[in-house]
Enzyme design. Structure first.
Site, PDB file in Angstrom:
ATOM      1  N   ASP A  13       0.811  -1.222   0.000  1.00 53.95           N
ATOM      2  CA  ASP A  13       0.000   0.000   0.000  1.00 53.95           C
ATOM      3  C   ASP A  13       0.844   1.272   0.000  1.00 53.95           C
ATOM      4  O   ASP A  13       0.440   2.316   0.516  1.00 53.95           O
ATOM      5  CB  ASP A  13      -0.967   0.026   1.199  1.00 53.95           C
ATOM      6  CG  ASP A  13      -1.884  -1.181   1.201  1.00 53.95           C
ATOM      7  OD1 ASP A  13      -2.187  -1.671   0.095  1.00 53.95           O
ATOM      8  OD2 ASP A  13      -2.286  -1.624   2.284  1.00 53.95           O
ATOM      9  N   HIS A  41      -4.764  -1.572  -5.768  1.00 51.64           N
ATOM     10  CA  HIS A  41      -3.933  -0.472  -6.284  1.00 51.64           C
ATOM     11  C   HIS A  41      -4.852   0.678  -6.696  1.00 51.64           C
ATOM     12  O   HIS A  41      -5.653   0.537  -7.624  1.00 51.64           O
ATOM     13  CB  HIS A  41      -3.079  -0.959  -7.456  1.00 51.64           C
ATOM     14  CG  HIS A  41      -2.076  -2.000  -7.051  1.00 51.64           C
ATOM     15  ND1 HIS A  41      -1.236  -2.623  -7.933  1.00 51.64           N
ATOM     16  CD2 HIS A  41      -1.766  -2.505  -5.827  1.00 51.64           C
ATOM     17  CE1 HIS A  41      -0.459  -3.469  -7.272  1.00 51.64           C
ATOM     18  NE2 HIS A  41      -0.772  -3.427  -5.992  1.00 51.64           N
TER      19      HIS A  41
HETATM   20  P1  GDP Z   1      -0.748   0.350  -3.550  1.00 53.40           P
HETATM   21  O1  GDP Z   1      -1.355  -0.930  -3.084  1.00 53.40           O
HETATM   22  O2  GDP Z   1       0.719   0.399  -3.302  1.00 53.40           O
HETATM   23  O3  GDP Z   1      -1.090   0.689  -4.971  1.00 53.40           O
HETATM   24  O4  GDP Z   1      -1.385   1.494  -2.638  1.00 53.40           O
HETATM   25  P2  GDP Z   1      -2.935   1.627  -2.207  1.00 53.40           P
HETATM   26  O5  GDP Z   1      -3.713   2.129  -3.348  1.00 53.40           O
HETATM   27  O6  GDP Z   1      -3.408   0.398  -1.538  1.00 53.40           O
HETATM   28  O7  GDP Z   1      -2.811   2.692  -1.050  1.00 53.40           O
HETATM   29  C1  GDP Z   1      -2.286   3.951  -1.245  1.00 53.40           C
HETATM   30  C2  GDP Z   1      -3.359   4.961  -0.860  1.00 53.40           C
HETATM   31  O8  GDP Z   1      -2.765   6.234  -0.738  1.00 53.40           O
HETATM   32  C3  GDP Z   1      -4.443   5.110  -1.892  1.00 53.40           C
HETATM   33  O9  GDP Z   1      -5.641   5.478  -1.266  1.00 53.40           O
HETATM   34  C4  GDP Z   1      -3.923   6.259  -2.769  1.00 53.40           C
HETATM   35  O10 GDP Z   1      -4.967   6.959  -3.426  1.00 53.40           O
HETATM   36  C5  GDP Z   1      -3.287   7.116  -1.721  1.00 53.40           C
HETATM   37  N1  GDP Z   1      -2.136   7.914  -2.159  1.00 53.40           N
HETATM   38  C6  GDP Z   1      -1.156   7.599  -3.043  1.00 53.40           C
HETATM   39  N2  GDP Z   1      -0.211   8.552  -3.064  1.00 53.40           N
HETATM   40  C7  GDP Z   1      -0.614   9.490  -2.180  1.00 53.40           C
HETATM   41  C8  GDP Z   1      -0.039  10.725  -1.731  1.00 53.40           C
HETATM   42  O11 GDP Z   1       1.030  11.140  -2.135  1.00 53.40           O
HETATM   43  N3  GDP Z   1      -0.744  11.417  -0.785  1.00 53.40           N
HETATM   44  C9  GDP Z   1      -1.932  10.983  -0.282  1.00 53.40           C
HETATM   45  N4  GDP Z   1      -2.541  11.727   0.637  1.00 53.40           N
HETATM   46  N5  GDP Z   1      -2.490   9.842  -0.686  1.00 53.40           N
HETATM   47  C10 GDP Z   1      -1.824   9.101  -1.610  1.00 53.40           C
HETATM   48  P1  IMO Z   2      -0.948  -4.146  -2.253  1.00 54.41           P
HETATM   49  O1  IMO Z   2      -0.506  -4.693  -3.590  1.00 54.41           O
HETATM   50  C1  IMO Z   2      -1.022  -4.574   2.070  1.00 54.41           C
HETATM   51  C2  IMO Z   2      -1.097  -8.658   3.663  1.00 54.41           C
HETATM   52  C3  IMO Z   2      -2.346  -9.103   4.392  1.00 54.41           C
HETATM   53  C4  IMO Z   2      -1.758 -10.104   5.356  1.00 54.41           C
HETATM   54  C5  IMO Z   2      -0.657 -10.768   4.540  1.00 54.41           C
HETATM   55  C6  IMO Z   2      -1.061 -12.073   3.885  1.00 54.41           C
HETATM   56  O2  IMO Z   2      -2.241  -3.432  -2.304  1.00 54.41           O
HETATM   57  O3  IMO Z   2       0.150  -3.387  -1.605  1.00 54.41           O
HETATM   58  P2  IMO Z   2      -2.619 -12.724   1.833  1.00 54.41           P
HETATM   59  O4  IMO Z   2      -4.025 -12.326   1.492  1.00 54.41           O
HETATM   60  O5  IMO Z   2      -1.615 -12.364   0.817  1.00 54.41           O
HETATM   61  O6  IMO Z   2      -2.529 -14.166   2.235  1.00 54.41           O
HETATM   62  O7  IMO Z   2      -2.282 -11.882   3.166  1.00 54.41           O
HETATM   63  O8  IMO Z   2      -0.290  -9.832   3.544  1.00 54.41           O
HETATM   64  N1  IMO Z   2      -1.311  -8.147   2.291  1.00 54.41           N
HETATM   65  C7  IMO Z   2      -1.244  -6.852   1.962  1.00 54.41           C
HETATM   66  N2  IMO Z   2      -1.059  -5.760   2.728  1.00 54.41           N
HETATM   67  N3  IMO Z   2      -1.129  -4.452   0.734  1.00 54.41           N
HETATM   68  C8  IMO Z   2      -1.291  -5.542  -0.046  1.00 54.41           C
HETATM   69  O9  IMO Z   2      -1.255  -5.481  -1.387  1.00 54.41           O
HETATM   70  C9  IMO Z   2      -1.395  -6.812   0.568  1.00 54.41           C
HETATM   71  N4  IMO Z   2      -1.591  -8.059   0.106  1.00 54.41           N
HETATM   72  C10 IMO Z   2      -1.528  -8.876   1.178  1.00 54.41           C
HETATM   73  O10 IMO Z   2      -2.963  -8.031   5.041  1.00 54.41           O
HETATM   74  O11 IMO Z   2      -1.139  -9.434   6.420  1.00 54.41           O
HETATM   75 MG    MG Z   3      -2.877  -1.576  -1.822  1.00 53.15          MG
END
Ligand code: GDP
Ligand code: IMO
Ligand code: MG
Length: 419
Positions: A13, A41
């Site tokens: 994340d 994502h």
């Molecule tokens: P990923 O799994 O690595 O693609 O990340 P996620 O989408 O799960 O989580 C990142 C969160 O932070 C999302 O809600 C994005 O919209 C948000 N986000 C990404 N970059 C920024 C930033 O620079 N500032 C803020 N405030 N939010 C961001």
């Molecule tokens: P993105 O791509 C954050 C975490 C789960 C759990 C562990 C194992 O959005 O960054 P699983 O379902 O893979 O067996 O879970 O990994 N986890 C993530 N945490 N971002 C993710 O993906 C995750 N994918 C799995 O919360 O702790």
């Molecule tokens: Mg994510």
């Protein structure tokens, strides 16, 4: 032409989806290399906020090819929902190709995931319950079903055989389930999967490399969730690191170019497992609130803490990171003193690495840096950024020994500052 890799350096994340979307205009092909719909994502552009789980984050750029690689595990139901959600957006989407060698998440994989987590009780991994672990277990156990199998005549037979095995496993657990409805849905959703081109993507990518096409490999999860190098057993079931791009796409290590390491200006984790810099105070609550730290896949609150330098250095090392990208700098605005963990204490000893076990016993040692008040979300150029942010960036570059080339100051595509 080399294949560039983009991946998360923390516990997921970090903002990978946003950066892939931002960088896509420089690439011909975006290829996801591992994980499955445990990923969420998030992309924001033109007033649209969209979460992708299986589909690569280059999908909203016309003319770019998006590829789901062999290292990915696909849940056809979630995939179908993703397609429907994208079609509703009324935006042009690009071509999507799927590796024949990508494994399928069966309904019973999800049930086993849930039953296994329930049986673990307080020691549960905190899985997203998407069936990831059991699917990769069947892949390495050589029992899995793959995308390329869907169209074969023996598919139903293979499915029933694997399902029978899964039911035996489920009998081992004290777990009640209802398979029929989800199974019907699963078979229906295969029809959506069949509409896309299934290819032997390793050949496709090799030809693309030969033709000098620019390729970006998109990772999921984060390096500290890697099956080998993460905080085992509180990890996911795939190799989330650069090496995973080689096995998850069939690209040789000699063809890897830039490795973009994405990290948050602080740190989050969702699910169980050690988190040395976790905060339980008002600063932690503020990071969670301002950063809107809720899982994009499960909606669970993310645990928040300060940046962890030893963990980041470890991730940089095993990935061969060549450029760093710092996300969510805006979330730190208004925090008077920013802390950064430089070492840990373990049984009265000062250490600067993550030991084999006992990570839950680590006590962080912090360096304090002066914070800034300015809201960064409207910044269009880093030259107008507060001095304290420049100091934080320079300090990080010095300790991590890699250049930070992007600073993100908001979730939108446009809130991205290049250095
Ligand atoms: P990923 O799994 O690595 O693609 O990340 P996620 O989408 O799960 O989580 C990142 C969160 O932070 C999302 O809600 C994005 O919209 C948000 N986000 C990404 N970059 C920024 C930033 O620079 N500032 C803020 N405030 N939010 C961001
Ligand atoms: P993105 O791509 C954050 C975490 C789960 C759990 C562990 C194992 O959005 O960054 P699983 O379902 O893979 O067996 O879970 O990994 N986890 C993530 N945490 N971002 C993710 O993906 C995750 N994918 C799995 O919360 O702790
Ligand atoms: Mg994510």
């Amino acid at each position: 032409m080399k294949v560039d890799v983009l991946l998360g350096l923390q516990w997921g994340d970090e903002g990978k989806g946003k950066v892939v979307d931002v960088l896509t205009s420089k690439y011909d092909i975006i290829a996801r290399f591992q994980g499955g719909p445990n990923a969420g994502h998030t992309l924001e552009f033109d007033g649209i906020k969209h979460v992708l789980h299986t589909i690569p984050s280059g999908i909203f750029h016309k003319g770019v090819v998006n590829l789901i690689g062999n290292g990915v595990v696909i849940d056809p139901i979630i995939f179908q929902n993703e397609i429907i959600a994208i079609e509703k957006l009324d935006v042009t989407i690009s071509e999507l190709l799927i590796s024949k060698k990508a494994h399928l998440i069966l309904p019973t994989h999800k049930l086993i995931d849930a039953a296994s987590e329930k049986a673990k009780g307080s020691k549960k991994i905190g899985s997203t319950l998407k069936g990831i672990g059991p699917t990769y277990m069947d892949k390495t156990g050589r029992n899995g079903l793959r995308v390329g199998d869907i169209t074969s005549e023996a598919f139903r037979e293979k499915y029933e055989k694997l399902k029978k095995k899964h039911i035996q496993i489920l009998n081992f657990y004290d777990y009640k389930y209802d398979l029929l409805e989800i199974e019907n849905k699963w078979f229906q959703s295969l029809e959506t999967l069949k509409k896309f081109k299934h290819i032997e993507s390793e050949h496709y990518l090799h030809n693309a490399i030969k033709e000098n096409k620019k390729i970006l490999a998109e990772g999921a999860q984060g390096s500290l969730l890697d099956i080998d190098f993460g905080s085992y057993p509180f990890v996911t079931s795939s190799n989330t690191i650069t090496a995973g791009a080689c096995t998850g796409l069939g690209v040789s290590p000699k063809n890897i170019g830039e490795v973009y390491g994405i990290f948050k200006a602080y740190c989050t984790r969702v699910g169980s497992g050690p988190f040395p810099t976790e905060l339980f105070d008002d600063d932690g609550k503020k990071l969670a609130k301002v950063g809107n730290e809720f899982g994009a896949t499960t909606g669970r609150p993310r645990r928040c803490g300060w940046i962890d330098i030893p963990a980041l250095k470890y991730a940089i090392k095993i990935n061969g990171v060549t450029q760093l990208m710092m996300m969510k700098a805006d979330v730190l605005s208004g925090i008077r003193t920013i802390k950064a963990c430089t070492h840990y204490t373990l049984e009265d000893k000062k250490i600067d690495y993550l030991p084999f076990d006992d990570n839950s016993m680590l006590k962080p040692i912090f360096k304090e840096l002066k914070g800034w008040e300015m809201n960064l979300m409207k910044l269009t150029d880093l030259s107008n950024a507060p001095e304290e942010l420049h100091n934080y960036i320079t300090w990080l570059e010095n300790v991590l020994e890699i250049k930070i080339t992007i600073v993100s100051v908001g979730p939108d595509r446009k809130q991205t500052l290049f250095r």
